[in-house]
Scaffold this active site. Structure first.
Site, PDB file in Angstrom:
ATOM      1  CB  ALA A  94      -0.925   0.019   1.141  1.00 31.83           C
ATOM      2  CG  HIS A 141     -22.067  19.885  29.045  1.00 30.30           C
ATOM      3  ND1 HIS A 141     -20.741  19.456  29.263  1.00 30.30           N
ATOM      4  CD2 HIS A 141     -22.617  19.307  30.355  1.00 30.30           C
ATOM      5  CE1 HIS A 141     -20.503  18.716  30.442  1.00 30.30           C
ATOM      6  NE2 HIS A 141     -21.557  18.872  31.079  1.00 30.30           N
TER       7      HIS A 141
HETATM    8  P1  NAD Z   1      -0.533   6.909   1.070  1.00 26.54           P
HETATM    9  O1  NAD Z   1       0.289   7.844   0.051  1.00 26.54           O
HETATM   10  O2  NAD Z   1      -1.532   7.444   1.989  1.00 26.54           O
HETATM   11  O3  NAD Z   1       0.686   5.965   1.686  1.00 26.54           O
HETATM   12  C1  NAD Z   1       1.666   5.412   1.207  1.00 26.54           C
HETATM   13  C2  NAD Z   1       2.935   5.371   2.137  1.00 26.54           C
HETATM   14  O4  NAD Z   1       3.865   4.180   1.725  1.00 26.54           O
HETATM   15  C3  NAD Z   1       3.631   6.481   2.615  1.00 26.54           C
HETATM   16  O5  NAD Z   1       3.729   6.482   3.781  1.00 26.54           O
HETATM   17  C4  NAD Z   1       4.874   6.191   1.778  1.00 26.54           C
HETATM   18  O6  NAD Z   1       5.935   7.113   2.433  1.00 26.54           O
HETATM   19  C5  NAD Z   1       5.107   4.709   1.958  1.00 26.54           C
HETATM   20  N1  NAD Z   1       5.882   4.152   0.823  1.00 26.54           N
HETATM   21  C6  NAD Z   1       6.021   4.393  -0.397  1.00 26.54           C
HETATM   22  N2  NAD Z   1       7.032   3.697  -0.986  1.00 26.54           N
HETATM   23  C7  NAD Z   1       7.542   2.723   0.011  1.00 26.54           C
HETATM   24  C8  NAD Z   1       8.464   1.754  -0.081  1.00 26.54           C
HETATM   25  N3  NAD Z   1       9.000   1.240  -0.970  1.00 26.54           N
HETATM   26  N4  NAD Z   1       8.500   1.068   1.344  1.00 26.54           N
HETATM   27  C9  NAD Z   1       7.967   1.431   2.401  1.00 26.54           C
HETATM   28  N5  NAD Z   1       7.003   2.403   2.348  1.00 26.54           N
HETATM   29  C10 NAD Z   1       6.784   3.105   1.253  1.00 26.54           C
HETATM   30  O7  NAD Z   1      -1.064   5.547   0.168  1.00 26.54           O
HETATM   31  P2  NAD Z   1      -1.823   4.516   0.436  1.00 26.54           P
HETATM   32  O8  NAD Z   1      -2.113   4.294   1.723  1.00 26.54           O
HETATM   33  O9  NAD Z   1      -1.914   3.452  -0.687  1.00 26.54           O
HETATM   34  O10 NAD Z   1      -3.456   5.066  -0.002  1.00 26.54           O
HETATM   35  C11 NAD Z   1      -3.543   5.706  -1.396  1.00 26.54           C
HETATM   36  C12 NAD Z   1      -4.400   6.889  -1.618  1.00 26.54           C
HETATM   37  O11 NAD Z   1      -5.755   6.359  -1.252  1.00 26.54           O
HETATM   38  C13 NAD Z   1      -4.201   7.680  -0.386  1.00 26.54           C
HETATM   39  O12 NAD Z   1      -3.168   8.632  -0.584  1.00 26.54           O
HETATM   40  C14 NAD Z   1      -5.521   8.487  -0.171  1.00 26.54           C
HETATM   41  O13 NAD Z   1      -5.560   9.454  -0.762  1.00 26.54           O
HETATM   42  C15 NAD Z   1      -6.532   7.347  -0.317  1.00 26.54           C
HETATM   43  N6  NAD Z   1      -7.073   6.635   0.766  1.00 26.54           N
HETATM   44  C16 NAD Z   1      -7.826   7.514   1.550  1.00 26.54           C
HETATM   45  C17 NAD Z   1      -8.311   6.998   2.570  1.00 26.54           C
HETATM   46  C18 NAD Z   1      -9.260   7.704   3.593  1.00 26.54           C
HETATM   47  O14 NAD Z   1      -9.592   8.882   3.150  1.00 26.54           O
HETATM   48  N7  NAD Z   1      -9.422   7.440   4.959  1.00 26.54           N
HETATM   49  C19 NAD Z   1      -8.254   5.557   3.025  1.00 26.54           C
HETATM   50  C20 NAD Z   1      -7.481   4.742   2.023  1.00 26.54           C
HETATM   51  C21 NAD Z   1      -7.146   5.281   1.193  1.00 26.54           C
END
Ligand code: NAD
Ligand code: FAD
Length: 462
Positions: free
Chosen positions: A270, A446
């Site tokens: 992810a 409240h």
């Molecule tokens: P994300 O961008 O939220 O997180 C990806 C994470 O992976 C980051 O922290 C990044 O630093 C890390 N990462 C990247 N490459 C890596 C590697 N090689 N090794 C280890 N860590 C690594 O992306 P996501 O969790 O895949 O979600 C995708 C998108 O979907 C999100 O950006 C968001 O916009 C959307 N989403 C939103 C919600 C919500 O609104 N609650 C929930 C799920 C997804």
């Protein structure tokens, strides 16, 4: 040239596309929407927002029985999870909402065409229907709303069994023994929480120094502490250096701060999502794609570089969020109808549906420091709020950031009970350019969790 059959053809039935189509029809346009999947609602409804929240809610009920129920004097005895029922319930929620979307579009008079769509000439969209019969929709305008797909990692390709995407991790038929999540972002933390609550050992491998790095630092650190307390093994500043498949799963070698070896039966990758433009036939159209992000370039009215082709949602810049996609869809079609419309990108709330929930709107403290903006900050813990004590949910705090001179609200960050709902008030306040004093002056019922937010505002407005 013959008159087009439609004023607008929308490609993609997600929260960007279907909301735009419904609104365009409401504005008097003749609209068709092409969607290749049977269920309308996009990634959000089929394999994103909705199924993940259904699993988060179910797993939270289960976790409550095993942890805090006893404090309330509730002894449930032996508890267990019937995963088939839990998954069936999730799917029923998805299908009910998808039917609702179809009904809404039907009532609005939008013609829904099932099939994979591509641009086949000026003002012409070809839809390859599942039964093999191609359909050509002639239209004055096209709105691209095809969303995004899991980015993945070339070194850890999805195989649907050991290495899975979020869509597959939402549909596990058995609780993993050990789930390793690569990427400590929204998906990693939400789905990691689901499976940890249901009994899996969960490790999160995050490349950056902090999980959920876009969050306000103080909030992000509090979230990390809380998730560790719940048993998640969080390894930041760490990467997967090697993955060797074995009979039972994978053996991983990790490098960086959390270096070591791990064996797991499931690995969820992810690490973000990428815009979905494959097969759309954009090459000949003049639609410009940003080579760095892969996203379609649009102007303030969501017009691409090609005449009468628009794009919104995950396909264009900005946070990949359902409500952002919908807001852009509405703004795009209002613009087409000659009405004033804009999306206020400074007031888009975001929520991480962990426990405790995290919700934010506006700028973080780190961003204010980096920009040299004078600011005041007030944070009030939920532990002091009467309602939190009643509920036994005292973890977290509400934090308000306001301009140092004017008191205008610049950011609100909440980690704690019902943060996802509390952020609506803060979003309205930012949208309307209110001050911390305005927020503090409004009477809050409240006892409610919202009193922590009011007190945080009061602590800086005097
Ligand atoms: P994300 O961008 O939220 O997180 C990806 C994470 O992976 C980051 O922290 C990044 O630093 C890390 N990462 C990247 N490459 C890596 C590697 N090689 N090794 C280890 N860590 C690594 O992306 P996501 O969790 O895949 O979600 C995708 C998108 O979907 C999100 O950006 C968001 O916009 C959307 N989403 C939103 C919600 C919500 O609104 N609650 C929930 C799920 C997804
Ligand atoms: P999508 O929802 O991706 O819809 C695009 C649609 O276009 C799809 O139905 C696709 O089948 C269709 N399509 C694509 N190409 C074609 C074609 N050529 N012809 C016909 N149809 C086509 N966001 C939130 O705000 N809150 C959340 O809680 C949240 N949770 C998430 C959880 C997960 C696990 C994931 C993966 C995402 C989550 N998101 C969440 C992000 C959210 O799902 C997206 O931001 C949102 O769906 C984007 O909407 P969209 O309309 O741009 O595209």
């Amino acid at each position: 040239m013959p008159a087009p059959d439609f004023d607008l053809v929308v490609i993609g039935g997600g929260p960007g596309g279907y909301v735009a189509a419904e609104r365009a029809a409401g504005l008097g346009m003749k609209v068709a929407l092409a969607e290749r999947e049977a269920l309308l609602g996009g990634v959000c409804l089929r394999e994103g927002c909705i199924p993940s929240k259904a699993l988060l809610d179910s797993s939270e009920h289960y976790a409550f029985l095993g942890t805090r129920a006893v404090e309330h004097g509730i002894r449930a005895g032996e508890t267990s999870v019937d995963l088939a029922t839990l998954q069936a319930r999730k799917q029923a929620v998805v299908e009910k909402l998808a039917r609702d979307v179809r009904a809404r579009l039907g009532r609005a008079g939008v013609e829904v065409v099932r099939g994979s769509a591509s641009l086949i000439g000026p003002g012409a969209v070809g839809v390859a229907e599942a039964n093999g019969k191609p359909v050509v929709l002639r239209t004055a305008r096209i709105l691209l709303a095809t969303g995004s797909e899991a980015a993945g990692l070339p070194s850890l390709p999805f195989d649907g069994e050991r290495v899975v995407s979020s869509a597959q991790a939402l549909a596990f038929e058995a609780v993993p023994e050990h789930l390793v999540v690569v990427g400590g972002g929204y998906i990693g933390l939400e789905l990691g929480s689901v499976w940890a609550r249901l009994g899996a050992r969960v490790s999160v491998v995050e490349a950056l120094p902090r999980i959920a790095s876009p969050l306000d630092g103080q909030v992000g650190r509090a979230l990390e502490r809380s998730l560790r307390k719940q048993g998640l093994d969080i390894r930041s500043n760490t990467r997967v250096a090697d993955a060797v498949p074995g009979a039972e799963g994978l053996r991983l070698k990790l490098e960086g701060e959390g270096a070591g070896e791990l064996s797991c039966d499931r690995l969820l990758v992810a690490v973000g999502r990428r815009p979905l433009i494959r097969g759309l036939g954009l090459e000949a159209t003049g639609v410009a794609i940003d080579p760095m992000t892969g996203r379609a370039r649009v102007d303030a009215a969501y017009r691409t570089a090609a005449p009468e082709i628009y794009a919104i949602g995950d396909l264009v810049d900005g946070p990949m969020l359902a409500h952002k996609a919908s807001a852009e869809g509405v703004a795009a079609v209002k613009g087409m109808a000659g009405l004033p419309a804009e999306v206020n990108y400074d007031a888009i709330p975001s929520v991480v549906y962990t426990s405790p929930e995290v919700a934010s709107v506006g700028l973080t403290e780190d961003a204010l420091k980096a920009r040299g903006v004078p600011y005041r900050s007030g944070a009030v813990p939920f532990a002091g709020a009467a309602r939190s004590l009643c509920a036994g949910e005292t973890e977290g705090f509400a934090k308000v950031l306001a301009h140092g001179r004017s008191g205008r609200l610049l950011g609100v960050h909440v980690i704690g009970p019902r943060a996802s709902d509390l952020i609506a008030e803060a979003t309205l306040a930012l949208e309307r350019d209110l001050t911390a004093a305005d927020l503090a002056r409004a009477i809050h019922a409240h006892p409610t969790f919202s009193e922590a937010l009011r007190e945080a505002a009061a602590s800086i407005s005097g």
